[in-house]
Enzyme design. Structure first.
Site, PDB file in Angstrom:
ATOM      1  N   CYS A   1       3.674  -7.409  -5.421  1.00 11.11           N
ATOM      2  CA  CYS A   1       3.141  -6.202  -4.786  1.00 11.11           C
ATOM      3  C   CYS A   1       3.306  -4.992  -5.703  1.00 11.11           C
ATOM      4  CB  CYS A   1       3.785  -5.993  -3.418  1.00 11.11           C
ATOM      5  SG  CYS A   1       2.887  -4.818  -2.357  1.00 11.11           S
TER       6      CYS A   1
ATOM      7  N   HIS B   1       2.044 -10.942  -1.038  1.00 14.62           N
ATOM      8  CA  HIS B   1       3.452 -11.314  -0.909  1.00 14.62           C
ATOM      9  C   HIS B   1       3.596 -12.835  -0.746  1.00 14.62           C
ATOM     10  CE1 HIS B   1       5.291  -7.282  -0.353  1.00 14.62           C
ATOM     11  NE2 HIS B   1       4.083  -6.968   0.062  1.00 14.62           N
TER      12      HIS B   1
ATOM     13  N   GLU C   1       6.272 -14.501  -0.501  1.00 12.78           N
ATOM     14  CA  GLU C   1       7.374 -14.772   0.431  1.00 12.78           C
ATOM     15  C   GLU C   1       6.960 -14.613   1.891  1.00 12.78           C
ATOM     16  OE1 GLU C   1       7.529 -10.315  -0.017  1.00 12.78           O
ATOM     17  OE2 GLU C   1       6.975 -12.031  -1.263  1.00 12.78           O
TER      18      GLU C   1
END
Length: 206
Positions: free
Chosen positions: A79, A183, A185
């Site tokens: 990001c 992202h 994650e």
């Protein structure tokens, strides 16, 4: 060991937990020496570009990031951590970044019919020959939260694009450096596969 750079910006715990979930040892650290000794390095980031650059400088991490990349160590920006690698951002009035790569971070158009910030799931067109995207499905969906986007000068380093009103660059790969606007994650199984692929790039394959 993967070092997740702590410079006061970003959702560090979720990145750490994602690596732990795939059985990869990762530690959040603000210690430049620890980061330099790690097998791989992750630079996350959310929030304002200017604040992130100020925090990187205060944490003594600007030269660390540059040295890690120069040492050919696997590096992943996430990001804002991707955006900081480039020359400057329009956010806050043309704030200078790390300047490792040529490119500009631009404001998503506010006059389109879509909401800004761009928040949620979107499909990407990714490069099949990039090791970061090995074994991903066609046009995978990933999770975004951002109001600014990358316009890389060297399009040969762009490994994924998406379309949200306009088409723009959302991932880069050059040598030992990889970075994503989205992202991993927070991107479910697709994101975990991306993190596994990054793990597999480490010499120790921890």
């Amino acid at each position: 060991m993967i070092a997740i750079i702590d410079y006061g910006v970003g959702n560090l715990r979720s990145v750490e937990k994602a690596f732990s979930f795939i059985g990869c040892e990762a530690s959040i650290s603000s210690d430049p020496e620890f980061v330099m000794q790690a097998d791989g390095v992750v630079l996350p980031g959310v929030g304002a570009y200017s604040d992130a650059m100020d925090n990187l400088k205060k944490a003594g991490m600007v030269d660390v990031v540059k040295n890690v990349i120069a040492d050919n160590k696997p590096f992943l920006g996430i990001c804002l951590g991707m955006q900081l690698l480039f020359d400057y951002s329009e956010e806050g009035g043309n704030v200078s970044g790390l300047g490792i790569f040529k490119g500009t971070i631009k404001q998503l158009p506010l006059d389109m019919d879509l909401k800004v910030p761009h928040m949620g799931w979107n499909s990407i067109k990714s490069s099949k020959d990039c090791p970061l995207f090995t074994n991903l499905p066609d046009s995978p969906y990933v999770y975004f939260v951002h109001s600014y986007y990358l316009d890389a000068e060297n399009k040969d380093m762009v490994i994924a694009k998406t379309n949200y009103g306009i088409e723009f660059d959302v991932a880069i790969g050059k040598g030992n450096v990889f970075a994503t606007q989205f992202h991993p994650e927070k991107s479910g199984e697709v994101g975990l596969n991306i993190l596994k692929n990054f793990k597999n790039l480490l010499k120790s394959n921890i």
